[in-house]
Design a protein around this motif. Structure first.
Motif, PDB file in Angstrom:
ATOM      1  N   TYR A 155      56.034  46.304 119.592  1.00 26.37           N
ATOM      2  CA  TYR A 155      54.691  46.575 119.234  1.00 26.37           C
ATOM      3  C   TYR A 155      54.885  48.055 118.506  1.00 26.37           C
ATOM      4  CZ  TYR A 155      50.177  44.421 120.601  1.00 26.37           C
ATOM      5  OH  TYR A 155      49.409  43.507 120.582  1.00 26.37           O
ATOM      6  N   GLY A 156      55.545  49.019 119.143  1.00 27.71           N
ATOM      7  CA  GLY A 156      55.727  50.444 118.554  1.00 27.71           C
ATOM      8  C   GLY A 156      56.295  50.257 117.158  1.00 27.71           C
ATOM      9  N   ALA A 157      57.433  49.341 117.066  1.00 32.07           N
ATOM     10  CA  ALA A 157      58.193  49.270 115.744  1.00 32.07           C
ATOM     11  C   ALA A 157      57.361  48.666 114.664  1.00 32.07           C
ATOM     12  CB  ALA A 157      59.255  48.250 116.089  1.00 32.07           C
ATOM     13  N   MET A 158      56.413  47.673 115.103  1.00 36.85           N
ATOM     14  CA  MET A 158      55.501  47.334 114.223  1.00 36.85           C
ATOM     15  C   MET A 158      54.461  48.390 113.518  1.00 36.85           C
ATOM     16  SD  MET A 158      55.930  43.998 113.356  1.00 36.85           S
ATOM     17  CE  MET A 158      57.699  44.508 113.721  1.00 36.85           C
ATOM     18  N   TYR A 159      54.117  49.385 114.430  1.00 38.21           N
ATOM     19  CA  TYR A 159      53.332  50.468 113.788  1.00 38.21           C
ATOM     20  C   TYR A 159      54.240  51.382 113.089  1.00 38.21           C
ATOM     21  CZ  TYR A 159      49.082  49.975 116.765  1.00 38.21           C
ATOM     22  OH  TYR A 159      47.868  49.546 117.460  1.00 38.21           O
ATOM     23  N   GLY A 160      55.649  51.644 113.767  1.00 36.64           N
ATOM     24  CA  GLY A 160      56.288  52.618 112.921  1.00 36.64           C
ATOM     25  C   GLY A 160      56.821  52.389 111.531  1.00 36.64           C
ATOM     26  N   GLY A 161      56.783  51.118 111.264  1.00 31.85           N
ATOM     27  CA  GLY A 161      57.399  50.441 109.935  1.00 31.85           C
ATOM     28  C   GLY A 161      56.523  51.151 108.916  1.00 31.85           C
ATOM     29  N   ALA A 162      55.524  51.676 109.205  1.00 30.35           N
ATOM     30  CA  ALA A 162      54.727  51.876 107.880  1.00 30.35           C
ATOM     31  C   ALA A 162      54.750  53.252 107.583  1.00 30.35           C
ATOM     32  CB  ALA A 162      52.968  51.687 108.308  1.00 30.35           C
ATOM     33  N   VAL A 163      55.473  54.179 108.514  1.00 30.53           N
ATOM     34  CA  VAL A 163      55.667  55.574 108.429  1.00 30.53           C
ATOM     35  C   VAL A 163      56.378  55.905 107.125  1.00 30.53           C
ATOM     36  CG1 VAL A 163      56.382  57.629 109.438  1.00 30.53           C
ATOM     37  CG2 VAL A 163      55.152  55.894 110.907  1.00 30.53           C
ATOM     38  N   SER A 164      57.740  55.191 107.306  1.00 29.11           N
ATOM     39  CA  SER A 164      58.622  55.605 106.080  1.00 29.11           C
ATOM     40  C   SER A 164      58.187  54.802 104.989  1.00 29.11           C
ATOM     41  CB  SER A 164      60.046  55.070 106.560  1.00 29.11           C
ATOM     42  OG  SER A 164      60.084  53.918 106.868  1.00 29.11           O
ATOM     43  N   SER A 165      57.641  53.733 105.009  1.00 28.02           N
ATOM     44  CA  SER A 165      56.937  53.142 103.897  1.00 28.02           C
ATOM     45  C   SER A 165      55.930  54.013 103.028  1.00 28.02           C
ATOM     46  CB  SER A 165      56.179  51.618 104.093  1.00 28.02           C
ATOM     47  OG  SER A 165      56.931  50.802 104.648  1.00 28.02           O
ATOM     48  N   ILE A 166      54.947  54.817 103.802  1.00 29.42           N
ATOM     49  CA  ILE A 166      54.038  55.528 103.216  1.00 29.42           C
ATOM     50  C   ILE A 166      54.662  56.836 102.763  1.00 29.42           C
ATOM     51  CG2 ILE A 166      52.008  56.795 103.803  1.00 29.42           C
ATOM     52  CD1 ILE A 166      51.167  54.467 105.544  1.00 29.42           C
ATOM     53  N   THR A 167      55.427  57.744 103.862  1.00 25.75           N
ATOM     54  CA  THR A 167      56.001  59.191 103.452  1.00 25.75           C
ATOM     55  C   THR A 167      56.826  59.206 102.560  1.00 25.75           C
ATOM     56  OG1 THR A 167      57.426  58.783 105.638  1.00 25.75           O
ATOM     57  CG2 THR A 167      55.081  59.705 105.623  1.00 25.75           C
ATOM     58  N   LEU A 168      58.019  58.108 102.452  1.00 18.61           N
ATOM     59  CA  LEU A 168      58.992  58.125 101.672  1.00 18.61           C
ATOM     60  C   LEU A 168      59.148  56.997 100.690  1.00 18.61           C
ATOM     61  CD1 LEU A 168      62.016  58.821 104.566  1.00 18.61           C
ATOM     62  CD2 LEU A 168      60.511  60.729 103.014  1.00 18.61           C
ATOM     63  N   GLY A 169      58.598  55.896 100.975  1.00 20.43           N
ATOM     64  CA  GLY A 169      58.568  54.700  99.837  1.00 20.43           C
ATOM     65  C   GLY A 169      59.693  54.047 100.488  1.00 20.43           C
ATOM     66  N   ILE A 170      60.219  54.061 101.404  1.00 25.25           N
ATOM     67  CA  ILE A 170      61.459  53.017 101.925  1.00 25.25           C
ATOM     68  C   ILE A 170      60.664  52.289 103.021  1.00 25.25           C
ATOM     69  CG2 ILE A 170      63.941  53.232 102.847  1.00 25.25           C
ATOM     70  CD1 ILE A 170      63.970  55.775 102.066  1.00 25.25           C
ATOM     71  N   PRO A 171      60.674  50.967 103.136  1.00 25.47           N
ATOM     72  CA  PRO A 171      60.371  50.079 104.240  1.00 25.47           C
ATOM     73  C   PRO A 171      61.003  50.501 105.220  1.00 25.47           C
ATOM     74  CG  PRO A 171      60.396  48.836 102.213  1.00 25.47           C
ATOM     75  CD  PRO A 171      60.879  50.142 101.898  1.00 25.47           C
ATOM     76  N   GLY A 172      60.297  50.912 106.452  1.00 25.05           N
ATOM     77  CA  GLY A 172      61.401  50.793 107.710  1.00 25.05           C
ATOM     78  C   GLY A 172      61.850  49.382 108.209  1.00 25.05           C
ATOM     79  N   ALA A 173      61.095  48.300 107.873  1.00 24.65           N
ATOM     80  CA  ALA A 173      61.592  47.071 108.237  1.00 24.65           C
ATOM     81  C   ALA A 173      61.066  46.177 107.201  1.00 24.65           C
ATOM     82  CB  ALA A 173      61.211  46.539 109.506  1.00 24.65           C
TER      83      ALA A 173
END
Length: 505
Positions: free
Chosen positions: A69-87
């Protein structure tokens, strides 16, 4: 009423001290695991699986599900802040989340992602609770023709993702399909498109390698080129009032994408071997197709963030359903969870709901608790994520490069993938220079390996007769809708060209 009583018992069980600690720890770890490029829920759950043998089986599976569950939430973080998909599940979030961050509206993007994830997870939990046996039987009715029809419907949204330049969009799709075909043939086992007979290509091109190269290295090169190196850091302000305003705007502008992602993502997640990545990409395409302002997608649309985030969280719950009710994992992560259950002596299948009621409903109850915990923890860490954007680009660019390389290597520990990341980054940069859309190529490499074998299996079943896609009760309507959506934009272009040729009266 019986279901509600069982759910209440399950929630009370998941709120016991040990289980609650497992939920909070799992969600927090999952948030950061999901945000780390190249790690993702699959690796996170696999790495932490041995730790679970220190606690009872029920608490162990709750812990692993909370990480998921947490990983599904967290994947958006680096996608938005750095432009690198977390997964891979967060690739579609990059399409609009990163542009919002570059506009100084990262808070809006992160709040939208968190709220959409929460609503998607809640909708999926309710559907799971009420319709688990029914949905399991529906999933079993999906054979190769139905899966291919669904993939064809997803491809039908690609034309809309590429804008008005249909030839470039078609080229982008074909390029993605070719990349998806590299490696061993899934049916015959013969090697295909192995350039220079290099063994590295035999394993195929990993989607995460492509995503990191395109949206990590490629985005960095594009930013440097557009600004000629004179890049100023975005300085978004973070206040309680600002977060409240962002929450209101996210609810107002992202509700349609959230609803589409919540239901479509869950349905795709239920299908064995589909998973959250196709669900999030399909939801993004459908959200753009039905939007009143499709031109905003790719430039910073909250709907473009909400749809894939709601979908990947909804799909993650949906993928649990065939695992628990049929013993068939719906995603790579649930395959690891399935292995853990077998190790603990639990046998997934229809009898699980009868023989292990306390375990099953405790797990389902933990879905609800984990969803609330993930929302609160995610919102609490938004100021930390915003702080990353305040760093000067001279520091951020090298960090993006290092994270991209480290993330690509961590996934497979193969140097060949590092060279592919750099190559895809350069290729993405030049595609953008010549106005070729990237999204259709990325979507094609995800769905191509699913669509191709199901197409061939369907034709083998029908002895080469393509009418199998039209005569089956489920595949037929989906195929017809997909064909209409595919040819509709082409018809519009032909009409527009004909109108332009008419002499003015």
């Amino acid at each position: 009423m019986d279901v509600l009583l069982l759910l209440a018992d399950g929630m009370l069980l998941s709120l016991q001290p040990l289980n609650l600690v497992m939920i909070l720890l799992g969600v927090t770890l999952g948030l950061f695991i999901g945000a780390m490029p190249g790690l993702g829920s699959v690796n996170g759950v696999a790495i932490l699986l041995p730790v679970t043998f220190l606690v009872p089986p029920g608490s162990a599976i709750i812990f692993l599900a909370a990480i998921y569950y947490g990983a599904m939430y967290g994947g958006a973080v680096s996608s938005i802040t750095l432009g690198i998909p977390g997964a891979s599940t967060a690739v579609a979030t990059t399409f609009d989340g990163r542009p919002l961050a570059q506009q100084g509206r990262a808070s809006l993007a992160l709040v939208t992602a968190a709220l959409a994830s929460f609503i998607g997870g809640t909708v999926a939990n309710v559907l799971f609770t009420l319709f688990a046996p029914l949905l399991a039987s529906v999933a079993l009715s999906f054979g190769p023709p139905e899966v291919f029809a669904l993939m064809l419907l997803a491809f039908a949204t690609f034309v809309g993702l590429g804008g008005d330049d249909i030839p470039k969009t078609v080229f982008s799709i074909c390029f993605g399909l070719v990349l998806g075909a590299v490696g061993f043939d899934q049916i015959s086992g013969a090697p295909r498109l192995v350039l220079f007979d290099y063994n590295g290509f035999l394993q195929g091109i990993g989607f995460l390698v492509l995503a990191i190269g395109v949206y990590g290295i490629g985005e960095m090169l594009w930013t440097i080129d557009q600004t000629r190196g004179d890049v100023t850091a975005t300085t978004p302000k973070m206040t309680i009032k600002g977060m409240a305003s962002d929450t209101k705007e996210a609810a107002k502008r992202g509700w349609k994408g959230t609803m589409i992602g919540s239901f479509l993502g869950f349905f795709v997640g239920v299908l064995p071997a589909a998973g959250a990545t196709p669900g999030s990409l399909m939801s993004y395409g459908v959200a753009k197709m039905v939007s009143r302002k499709p031109e905003e997608f790719g430039k910073g649309s909250p709907d473009g963030v909400a749809a894939p985030e709601a979908a990947n969280n909804s799909a993650s719950t949906g993928s649990m359903l065939p695992m628990l009710t049929l013993g068939i994992p719906g995603s790579p992560t649930t395959a690891i969870l399935l292995g853990g259950m077998v190790i603990w002596g639990l046998v997934p299948g229809p009898r699980l709901f009868v023989d292990e009621q306390e375990f099953v409903w405790g797990l389902i109850g933990s879905f609800y608790i984990s969803n609330v915990a993930a929302l609160l923890i995610n919102l609490a860490f938004i100021p930390v994520f915003i702080w990353m954007l305040r760093m000067p680009f001279t520091i951020l660019a090298p960090m993006i490069f290092v994270l991209s390389i480290a993330g690509g290597y961590a996934a497979t520990r193969d140097m060949f993938d590092i060279w592919l990341i750099v190559l895809f980054g350069l290729g993405a940069f030049f595609m953008r220079k010549f106005d070729y859309p990237l999204a259709p190529a990325v979507l094609a490499i995800v769905l191509g390996p699913i669509a191709e074998p199901t197409l061939r299996q369907s034709l083998l079943l029908s002895s080469g007769d393509p009418s199998i896609f039209f005569t089956r009760p489920v595949a037929g309507p989906i195929t017809i809708i997909a064909l209409v959506l595919i040819f509709l934009p082409a018809i519009k272009v032909v009409r527009r060209m004909r109108d332009e040729r008419k002499p003015a009266s």
